[in-house]
Design an enzyme around this catalytic site. Structure first.
Site, PDB file in Angstrom:
ATOM      1  N   TYR A 266      22.346  36.799  33.591  1.00 51.47           N
ATOM      2  CA  TYR A 266      23.557  36.804  32.758  1.00 51.47           C
ATOM      3  C   TYR A 266      24.706  37.510  33.471  1.00 51.47           C
ATOM      4  O   TYR A 266      25.850  37.060  33.430  1.00 51.47           O
ATOM      5  CB  TYR A 266      23.286  37.455  31.395  1.00 51.47           C
ATOM      6  CG  TYR A 266      24.569  37.664  30.614  1.00 51.47           C
ATOM      7  CD1 TYR A 266      25.346  36.575  30.208  1.00 51.47           C
ATOM      8  CD2 TYR A 266      25.032  38.948  30.324  1.00 51.47           C
ATOM      9  CE1 TYR A 266      26.540  36.763  29.509  1.00 51.47           C
ATOM     10  CE2 TYR A 266      26.225  39.136  29.632  1.00 51.47           C
ATOM     11  CZ  TYR A 266      26.970  38.040  29.232  1.00 51.47           C
ATOM     12  OH  TYR A 266      28.152  38.223  28.557  1.00 51.47           O
TER      13      TYR A 266
ATOM     14  N   ARG B 106      31.742  33.274  36.544  1.00 51.76           N
ATOM     15  CA  ARG B 106      32.769  32.874  35.567  1.00 51.76           C
ATOM     16  C   ARG B 106      34.054  33.639  35.810  1.00 51.76           C
ATOM     17  O   ARG B 106      35.151  33.065  35.802  1.00 51.76           O
ATOM     18  CB  ARG B 106      32.241  33.125  34.151  1.00 51.76           C
ATOM     19  CG  ARG B 106      33.298  32.895  33.063  1.00 51.76           C
ATOM     20  CD  ARG B 106      32.727  33.005  31.664  1.00 51.76           C
ATOM     21  NE  ARG B 106      32.120  34.307  31.378  1.00 51.76           N
ATOM     22  CZ  ARG B 106      31.584  34.640  30.207  1.00 51.76           C
ATOM     23  NH1 ARG B 106      31.553  33.759  29.219  1.00 51.76           N
ATOM     24  NH2 ARG B 106      31.062  35.837  30.020  1.00 51.76           N
TER      25      ARG B 106
ATOM     26  N   TYR C  83      34.483  45.746  28.960  1.00 47.86           N
ATOM     27  CA  TYR C  83      33.215  46.478  29.024  1.00 47.86           C
ATOM     28  C   TYR C  83      33.172  47.302  30.315  1.00 47.86           C
ATOM     29  O   TYR C  83      33.624  46.836  31.365  1.00 47.86           O
ATOM     30  CB  TYR C  83      32.023  45.509  29.055  1.00 47.86           C
ATOM     31  CG  TYR C  83      31.582  44.913  27.735  1.00 47.86           C
ATOM     32  CD1 TYR C  83      32.060  45.384  26.517  1.00 47.86           C
ATOM     33  CD2 TYR C  83      30.656  43.886  27.714  1.00 47.86           C
ATOM     34  CE1 TYR C  83      31.620  44.818  25.316  1.00 47.86           C
ATOM     35  CE2 TYR C  83      30.214  43.317  26.527  1.00 47.86           C
ATOM     36  CZ  TYR C  83      30.706  43.789  25.327  1.00 47.86           C
ATOM     37  OH  TYR C  83      30.273  43.233  24.167  1.00 47.86           O
TER      38      TYR C  83
ATOM     39  N   ARG D 296      36.931  37.787  21.288  1.00 45.59           N
ATOM     40  CA  ARG D 296      36.032  37.870  20.125  1.00 45.59           C
ATOM     41  C   ARG D 296      36.240  36.708  19.179  1.00 45.59           C
ATOM     42  O   ARG D 296      35.306  36.290  18.493  1.00 45.59           O
ATOM     43  CB  ARG D 296      36.245  39.201  19.390  1.00 45.59           C
ATOM     44  CG  ARG D 296      35.861  40.433  20.191  1.00 45.59           C
ATOM     45  CD  ARG D 296      34.386  40.460  20.538  1.00 45.59           C
ATOM     46  NE  ARG D 296      34.044  41.662  21.312  1.00 45.59           N
ATOM     47  CZ  ARG D 296      32.872  41.846  21.889  1.00 45.59           C
ATOM     48  NH1 ARG D 296      31.917  40.938  21.796  1.00 45.59           N
ATOM     49  NH2 ARG D 296      32.638  42.946  22.572  1.00 45.59           N
TER      50      ARG D 296
ATOM     51  N   GLU E 173      21.995  37.228  17.010  1.00 45.80           N
ATOM     52  CA  GLU E 173      23.434  37.052  17.248  1.00 45.80           C
ATOM     53  C   GLU E 173      23.922  35.969  16.296  1.00 45.80           C
ATOM     54  O   GLU E 173      23.169  35.047  15.965  1.00 45.80           O
ATOM     55  CB  GLU E 173      23.667  36.638  18.708  1.00 45.80           C
ATOM     56  CG  GLU E 173      25.134  36.476  19.077  1.00 45.80           C
ATOM     57  CD  GLU E 173      25.328  36.245  20.585  1.00 45.80           C
ATOM     58  OE1 GLU E 173      24.900  37.114  21.386  1.00 45.80           O
ATOM     59  OE2 GLU E 173      25.885  35.198  20.956  1.00 45.80           O
TER      60      GLU E 173
HETATM   61  C1  3EB Z   1      28.422  40.642  23.432  1.00 43.85           C
HETATM   62  O1  3EB Z   1      29.140  40.883  22.460  1.00 43.85           O
HETATM   63  C2  3EB Z   1      27.200  39.825  23.183  1.00 43.85           C
HETATM   64  O2  3EB Z   1      29.445  36.204  27.876  1.00 43.85           O
HETATM   65  O3  3EB Z   1      30.600  34.672  26.854  1.00 43.85           O
HETATM   66  C3  3EB Z   1      28.440  37.080  23.073  1.00 43.85           C
HETATM   67  C4  3EB Z   1      29.344  36.011  23.134  1.00 43.85           C
HETATM   68  C5  3EB Z   1      27.969  37.661  24.236  1.00 43.85           C
HETATM   69  C6  3EB Z   1      29.782  35.538  24.382  1.00 43.85           C
HETATM   70  C7  3EB Z   1      29.813  35.629  26.848  1.00 43.85           C
HETATM   71  C8  3EB Z   1      28.407  37.163  25.466  1.00 43.85           C
HETATM   72  C9  3EB Z   1      29.314  36.116  25.545  1.00 43.85           C
HETATM   73  O4  3EB Z   1      28.665  41.089  24.566  1.00 43.85           O
HETATM   74  C10 3EB Z   1      26.967  38.775  24.197  1.00 43.85           C
END
Ligand code: 3EB
Length: 308
Positions: free
Chosen positions: A129, A136, A187, A200, A296
């Site tokens: 991941y 990406r 992050y 989001r 999720e």
């Molecule tokens: C998170 O909040 C959970 O890498 O595009 C959720 C939705 C998550 C999209 C992405 C990753 C992605 O980090 C994981």
């Protein structure tokens, strides 16, 4: 346009409307008229998501994608079964996607779903991941790109290959971030060399595309390996996000991803407690992007008219 991208959850054997942008299935569907069937076994009532079109639909292939366009929207999908180097495959897929939307004039990415296998295999920065995020990011990085990222989902499958689909428009959506969570694109370093490139949520007219949302508060996983507690936490994140988007929202499609089959019933009950017994909900077996995350949820919501 009256009601763009008004997705509907239909029974798994429903006939498709004559004109649709896309129809997506999950698990063993036993039909061959869908645009994409993702290897995610349903853990409750199966269904298909159908995206009606506005106007005449034209189908074509470009930049390694199978596409459909109506008056204003582009649906794109790609299946890369040979994607063993996930970092390179992600970079290629997203670079091609930018080329595609440049070519068709649908310059605004609204929503992307990405699925691939062995999501959390590999240690530290080598985890698949995280390497996907690196590829990406390499494709998308540009001045101020964090302000224009689509809503997204990334979920792990048990079948090899990278599968990706989504929608772009000629009209921009509005980025919504969650006050309860650090923006994924911010992050800290501990989650990988490059942060995940997604928003989001994207607001698009009266519609809200909500990204995959897990039990992450700030940037930290809460209630590791506890599906029930995580289900409540992810719903608190959804509520914070909907409040941030403003207005009252009704779910028109929810997808709950559950890592362990054994957790499906409880997690589904917790989601139905929040959204109602009749909420349009698919429960799918898939892997979430961090070890310890068991559930999720993502959704498409409609804003409710303000009472006079
Ligand atoms: C998170 O909040 C959970 O890498 O595009 C959720 C939705 C998550 C999209 C992405 C990753 C992605 O980090 C994981």
């Amino acid at each position: 346009m009256p009601d763009p991208l008004a997705v509907r959850l239909l029974p798994a054997d429903a006939a498709l409307p004559a004109s649709h942008l896309a129809a997506i299935g999950f698990g063993a569907v036993g039909r061959d008229d869908l645009d994409l069937v993702l290897p995610l076994p349903p853990l409750a009532t199966p269904g298909i998501e159908v995206w009606p079109a506005s106007g005449v639909v034209r189908r074509f292939q470009a930049q390694g994608y199978d596409c459909a366009v109506d008056d204003e929207h582009l649906f794109f999908r790609r299946i890369d079964i040979a994607a063993s180097d996930i970092e390179a495959a992600a970079e290629r897929a997203y670079r091609d996607l930018l080329a595609l939307i440049g070519q068709t004039g649908h310059g605004e990415l609204l929503r992307i779903w990405t699925y691939f296998d062995e999501l959390t295999v590999g240690e530290g920065d080598d985890e698949r991941y995280r390497r996907f995020c690196l590829g990406r990011h390499r494709a998308l990085a540009a001045p101020d790109f964090e302000r224009r990222l689509p809503a997204a989902t990334v979920i792990g499958t048990r079948e090899p290959g990278l599968q990706l689909y989504g929608f772009a428009s000629r009209r921009a959506g509005v980025q919504i971030e969650n006050p309860r969570q650090v923006s994924a694109f911010n992050y800290p370093r501990q989650y990988g060399l490059r942060s995940p490139s997604f928003s989001r949520a994207t607001r698009y007219g009266d519609r809200l595309f909500v990204s995959g949302t897990a039990a992450i508060v700030g940037h930290e996983t809460r209630h590791a390996y506890d599906a029930g507690a995580q289900a409540h936490e992810m719903l608190a994140n959804i509520d914070a996000l909907l409040a941030q988007a403003g207005g009252d929202w009704r779910a028109r499609l929810l997808k709950l991803y559950v890592h362990d089959r054994a957790d499906a019933q409880d997690a589904q009950a917790i989601v139905r407690e929040r959204f109602g017994a009749g909420a349009p909900l698919l429960v799918l077996n898939g892997e979430v992007c961090r070890r310890g995350l068991m559930v999720e949820i993502e959704g498409v919501f409609d804003v409710l008219p303000v009472e006079a």
